[in-house]
Design an enzyme around this catalytic site. Structure first.
Site, PDB file in Angstrom:
ATOM      1  N   THR A  38      36.127  44.759  41.158  1.00 28.38           N
ATOM      2  CA  THR A  38      36.663  44.863  42.518  1.00 28.38           C
ATOM      3  C   THR A  38      38.167  45.137  42.494  1.00 28.38           C
ATOM      4  OG1 THR A  38      36.742  42.465  42.466  1.00 28.38           O
ATOM      5  CG2 THR A  38      34.971  43.438  43.752  1.00 28.38           C
ATOM      6  N   GLY A 123      37.406  41.912  21.977  1.00 32.12           N
ATOM      7  CA  GLY A 123      36.209  42.608  22.466  1.00 32.12           C
ATOM      8  C   GLY A 123      35.200  41.682  23.118  1.00 32.12           C
ATOM      9  N   SER A 128      41.796  40.013  25.601  1.00 32.55           N
ATOM     10  CA  SER A 128      42.750  39.878  24.499  1.00 32.55           C
ATOM     11  C   SER A 128      43.845  40.931  24.631  1.00 32.55           C
ATOM     12  CB  SER A 128      42.045  39.992  23.157  1.00 32.55           C
ATOM     13  OG  SER A 128      41.344  41.212  23.063  1.00 32.55           O
ATOM     14  N   SER A 129      43.485  42.144  25.080  1.00 28.51           N
ATOM     15  CA  SER A 129      44.503  43.196  25.166  1.00 28.51           C
ATOM     16  C   SER A 129      45.561  42.861  26.219  1.00 28.51           C
ATOM     17  CB  SER A 129      43.869  44.555  25.443  1.00 28.51           C
ATOM     18  OG  SER A 129      42.987  44.486  26.526  1.00 28.51           O
ATOM     19  N   GLU A 161      48.420  49.819  29.299  1.00 30.83           N
ATOM     20  CA  GLU A 161      46.993  49.917  28.929  1.00 30.83           C
ATOM     21  C   GLU A 161      46.426  51.290  29.337  1.00 30.83           C
ATOM     22  OE1 GLU A 161      44.972  46.779  28.161  1.00 30.83           O
ATOM     23  OE2 GLU A 161      43.050  47.817  28.066  1.00 30.83           O
ATOM     24  N   ASP A 173      43.442  41.381  34.805  1.00 28.82           N
ATOM     25  CA  ASP A 173      43.582  40.680  33.528  1.00 28.82           C
ATOM     26  C   ASP A 173      45.035  40.290  33.250  1.00 28.82           C
ATOM     27  OD1 ASP A 173      40.953  41.315  33.509  1.00 28.82           O
ATOM     28  OD2 ASP A 173      41.020  42.637  31.764  1.00 28.82           O
TER      29      ASP A 173
HETATM   30  C1  GAF Z   1      38.249  44.783  32.763  1.00 29.84           C
HETATM   31  C2  GAF Z   1      39.481  45.352  33.430  1.00 29.84           C
HETATM   32  F1  GAF Z   1      40.544  45.275  32.591  1.00 29.84           F
HETATM   33  C3  GAF Z   1      39.805  44.642  34.742  1.00 29.84           C
HETATM   34  O1  GAF Z   1      40.869  45.296  35.380  1.00 29.84           O
HETATM   35  C4  GAF Z   1      38.588  44.561  35.649  1.00 29.84           C
HETATM   36  O2  GAF Z   1      38.350  45.795  36.285  1.00 29.84           O
HETATM   37  C5  GAF Z   1      37.363  44.085  34.881  1.00 29.84           C
HETATM   38  O3  GAF Z   1      37.147  44.821  33.689  1.00 29.84           O
HETATM   39  C6  GAF Z   1      36.121  44.174  35.717  1.00 29.84           C
HETATM   40  O4  GAF Z   1      36.227  43.323  36.812  1.00 29.84           O
HETATM   41  O5  GAF Z   1      38.457  43.461  32.340  1.00 29.84           O
END
Ligand code: GAF
Length: 388
Positions: A38, A123, A128-129, A161, A173
């Protein structure tokens, strides 16, 4: 509170390799309770930072070179600051990408040394990234006295990224890693970037993560493809409703009218997102009321949408969710993160955790012929410069 023993490892390694006192930064991985795929559709997410983190030790050099060492891989990498470019070596990209973004934002950097380590499984869908990118951004901000705000560092990590890892990720993230708060989830509006900390009131319930140990190579190409399909859906609606800027603004009625007749696959993708938007908002209210049973039911519904409509699950993740689906002690479960492998997140009654882990591990091993790893996630604070 956890003890940051890895922080001491990176510090000591730095001193051994480079001979000076480094700055040490910790930046955690994340879980997401509900609200998957989302973020790049400008909806809401409900993540939290966890007790698994990346750590970097960083210090100055006298030239314009970058010297990196990754403890986990026993691997080094060198580059000049003036020729930063993605490398097929993998892990350095998360650091180089951030340095590149800092320079592109007009910040003058000098050469630096860095040691990286951590315990966020790679992974596994625990970011982690993003945790490496945030750790790097915060460390360089501190090292060069750049005074960049937490939010700017998050945005910069996201751009890194996109450009150096080639995945057009949303902001969840990095935001979770940087803004996490102990025992709270973050209700983040990915359009305005307004956020609210919601206390994680789950007495007697633990967050159990089952790591499927699969990492499909499809993950990044299919991720980018899902973004495109969402954008295609928006374009179809926009032709009739110019005010619709993203799926955040779309309704089921619009999808039925303009997307379903034009493209069945794009419709299926968009339907999942529009339903997930609503599920998250209601799930957040469940959490505030302490109704974990209701929240858990929505997590199962999210999994089904991700598996059947958004099609980002895989056999192993579906197996793990099906294993716990009818268990009284499991209130909710679903695949988590981008998909195609990684972890499921499970809300489990505390007294049943041990048996559930044993049983699921055995069944997974027998049926999938793979090793299952499990973690009980604690919710911790976001990125910080450590005084050690
Ligand atoms: C990955 C992406 F990095 C996030 O931004 C997000 O879109 C997620 O997938 C899915 O909700 O972790």
């Amino acid at each position: 509170m956890q003890t940051f023993s890895i922080a001491h490892t990176v510090k000591d390694k730095y001193k051994t390799l480079f001979g000076t006192e480094p700055i040490v930064v910790r930046s955690p991985g994340r879980v997401n309770i509900i609200g998957e795929h989302t973020d790049y559709n400008e909806g809401f997410v409900l993540p939290a930072a966890i007790d698994k983190a990346s750590y970097v030790a960083v210090g100055l050099r006298n030239d314009d070179r970058i010297s990196l060492y990754a403890e986990e891989f026993g691997d080094s990498f060198e580059s000049s600051l003036t020729t930063l470019a993605p490398t097929d070596r993998g892990w350095p990209n998360y650091i180089l990408g951030v340095a590149d973004q800092l320079q592109k934002s007009g910040h003058a950097l000098k050469g630096f040394n860095m040691v990286l380590s951590g315990d966020v499984p790679i992974g596994a869908g625990l970011s982690s990234s993003a945790s490496i990118e945030c750790a790097t951004g915060f460390a360089l901000n501190e090292l060069f006295g750049l005074s960049i705000s937490r939010l700017e560092l998050v945005k910069l990590a996201q751009r890194a990224e996109h450009l150096f890892a080639g995945v057009r990720v949303g902001i969840m993230d990095m935001f979770a890693s940087a803004f996490g708060k102990q025992d709270h989830v973050i209700k983040l509006d990915c359009r305005s970037l307004d956020y609210e900390y919601v206390p994680l009131k789950m007495d007697g319930i633990k967050i159990v993560l089952f790591n499927s140990n699969v990492e499909h190579s499809l993950a990044s190409s299919e991720y980018n493809m899902r973004r495109q399909q969402c954008e295609a859906g928006v374009a179809l609606i926009k032709a009739h409703h110019p005010e619709v800027a993203s799926l955040r603004d779309a309704t089921m009625e619009m999808l039925h009218k303009y997307v379903e007749p034009a493209d069945a696959l794009v419709y299926k993708r968009c339907k999942y997102v529009v339903e997930e938007k609503e599920r998250l908002l209601q799930g957040c209210e469940d959490l505030k009321r302490g109704d974990i049973k209701a929240l858990g039911k929505k997590m199962f519904a999210t999994h089904d949408g991700l598996s059947k409509e958004y099609e980002v699950s895989c056999e192993e993740l579906d197996f793990l969710v099906d294993q716990v689906r009818n268990k009284e002690a499991v209130l909710g479960a679903r695949m988590m993160g981008g998909g195609f492998g990684g972890c499921t997140i499970n809300l489990v009654r505390e007294d049943a955790v041990e048996d559930l882990i044993k049983e699921t591990t055995t069944n997974y091993n027998q049926q999938m012929k793979l090793k299952l790893l499990s973690y009980i996630a604690q919710i911790e604070d976001g990125t910080s410069v450590l005084s050690i």
